[in-house]
Design an enzyme around this catalytic site. Structure first.
Site, short mmCIF file in Angstrom:
data_model
loop_
_atom_site.label_atom_id
_atom_site.label_comp_id
_atom_site.label_asym_id
_atom_site.label_seq_id
_atom_site.Cartn_x
_atom_site.Cartn_y
_atom_site.Cartn_z
N LYS A 13 -10.78 3.07 -0.99
CA LYS A 13 -10.49 4.51 -0.83
C LYS A 13 -9.86 5.09 -2.10
CE LYS A 13 -7.82 3.77 2.76
NZ LYS A 13 -7.92 2.29 2.78
N ARG A 88 -4.21 7.74 10.08
CA ARG A 88 -4.35 6.32 10.39
C ARG A 88 -4.17 6.04 11.88
NH1 ARG A 88 -2.82 4.30 4.91
NH2 ARG A 88 -2.85 2.03 4.88
N ARG A 127 -5.92 -7.11 -6.38
CA ARG A 127 -5.64 -5.73 -6.82
C ARG A 127 -4.44 -5.71 -7.76
NH1 ARG A 127 -5.20 -0.98 -2.51
NH2 ARG A 127 -3.62 -2.30 -1.52
N ARG A 160 1.12 -5.20 -5.87
CA ARG A 160 1.94 -4.59 -4.81
C ARG A 160 2.56 -5.66 -3.92
NH1 ARG A 160 -1.65 0.19 -2.20
NH2 ARG A 160 -0.66 -0.66 -0.32
N ARG A 171 -1.71 -6.12 8.09
CA ARG A 171 -2.23 -4.76 7.84
C ARG A 171 -3.65 -4.62 8.39
NH1 ARG A 171 -1.71 -4.74 1.76
NH2 ARG A 171 -2.56 -2.63 1.78
#
Ligand code: ADP
Ligand code: AMP
Length: 215
Positions: A13, A88, A127, A160, A171
């Site tokens: 996203k 969400r 990431r 992160r 998650r």
């Protein structure tokens, strides 16, 4: 152009939103980025949100609905926006609908990125993000020219805290329980557009822009 980018953590996203910002000149509204900024600034909201974010849980609907409602009324959203990571939950989607109706800013489309779970885990563990400008990378799929250094601003790249294997698993569960039902919600509103998010970044971008041309 008023758009929601929907999809599980790691679907792409943020990556796609950054390119759409360049293409259409409209702002990206990322609740994750806004919450991380509040955590860094140690605001009361940031202090409250931090524990949920570290655990990979969702921050309360009231908090995120409040920050998005305020953001949507800023001048730069008048020509459109790209929502990334919001809504969400169904209550968030209902609240957004009420806000956009009141502001007379109806949505044009909800683009849902379809990505397999194994790929999500690989994307999230690899990431990296620039500490200075926030640009996203992946150690294999979108690597910087020099390891650990941002191509755009030479800032250092970090991982992160919530991109650790255990938190990622939680998650993804939260996504399936609370966010996946939004596909049916937006299907019922005739706004849902599914896109194959397994394709390379540039191909996903082409698919999104192609479908936006015909709405
Ligand atoms: P999200 O915002 O949905 O959580 P990101 O845009 O941050 O996801 O992407 C997660 C990771 O996957 C990043 O490291 C990004 O570089 C990488 N990525 C994004 N899209 C693709 C893609 N189509 N193919 C391979 N890697 C991707
Ligand atoms: P993201 O950057 O979108 O992956 O979001 C990081 C974290 O911020 C999430 O795991 C949640 O803890 C929190 N968050 C971001 N957006 C929302 C939202 N719309 N509702 C609740 N929590 C959110």
């Amino acid at each position: 152009m008023r758009l929601i980018l929907l999809g599980p953590p790691g679907a792409g996203k943020g990556t796609q939103a950054a390119q759409l910002v360049e293409r259409y000149g409209i702002p990206q509204i990322s609740t994750g980025d806004m919450l991380r900024a509040a955590v860094r600034a140690q605001t009361p909201m940031g202090l409250e949100a931090k524990a949920c974010m570290d655990a990979g849980a969702l921050v309360t609907d009231a908090v995120v609905v409040g920050i998005v409602r305020e953001r949507l009324q800023q001048q730069d959203c008048a020509q459109g926006f790209i929502l990334d990571g919001f809504p969400r939950t169904i209550p968030q989607a209902e609240a957004l609908k009420g806000t956009l109706t009141a502001l007379e800013m109806p949505l044009d489309a909800v683009v849902s990125l379809q990505v397999e779970t194994n790929a999500l885990v690989e994307r999230l563990t690899g990431r990296r993000t620039c500490r200075n400008c926030g640009r996203g990378y992946h150690i294999r799929f979108d690597a910087p020219a020099k390891e650990g250094v941002c191509d755009a601003c030479a800032g250092d790249l970090f991982q992160r805290d919530d991109d650790q294997a255990e938190t990622i698993r939680h998650r993804l569960e939260v996504y399936h329980q609370q966010t996946a039902p939004l596909e049916d919600f937006y299907q019922a509103e005739s706004l849902l557009k599914k896109v194959d998010g397994m394709a390379p970044i540039a191909v996903v971008q082409q698919q999104i822009t192609a479908l936006l041309q015909v709405i």
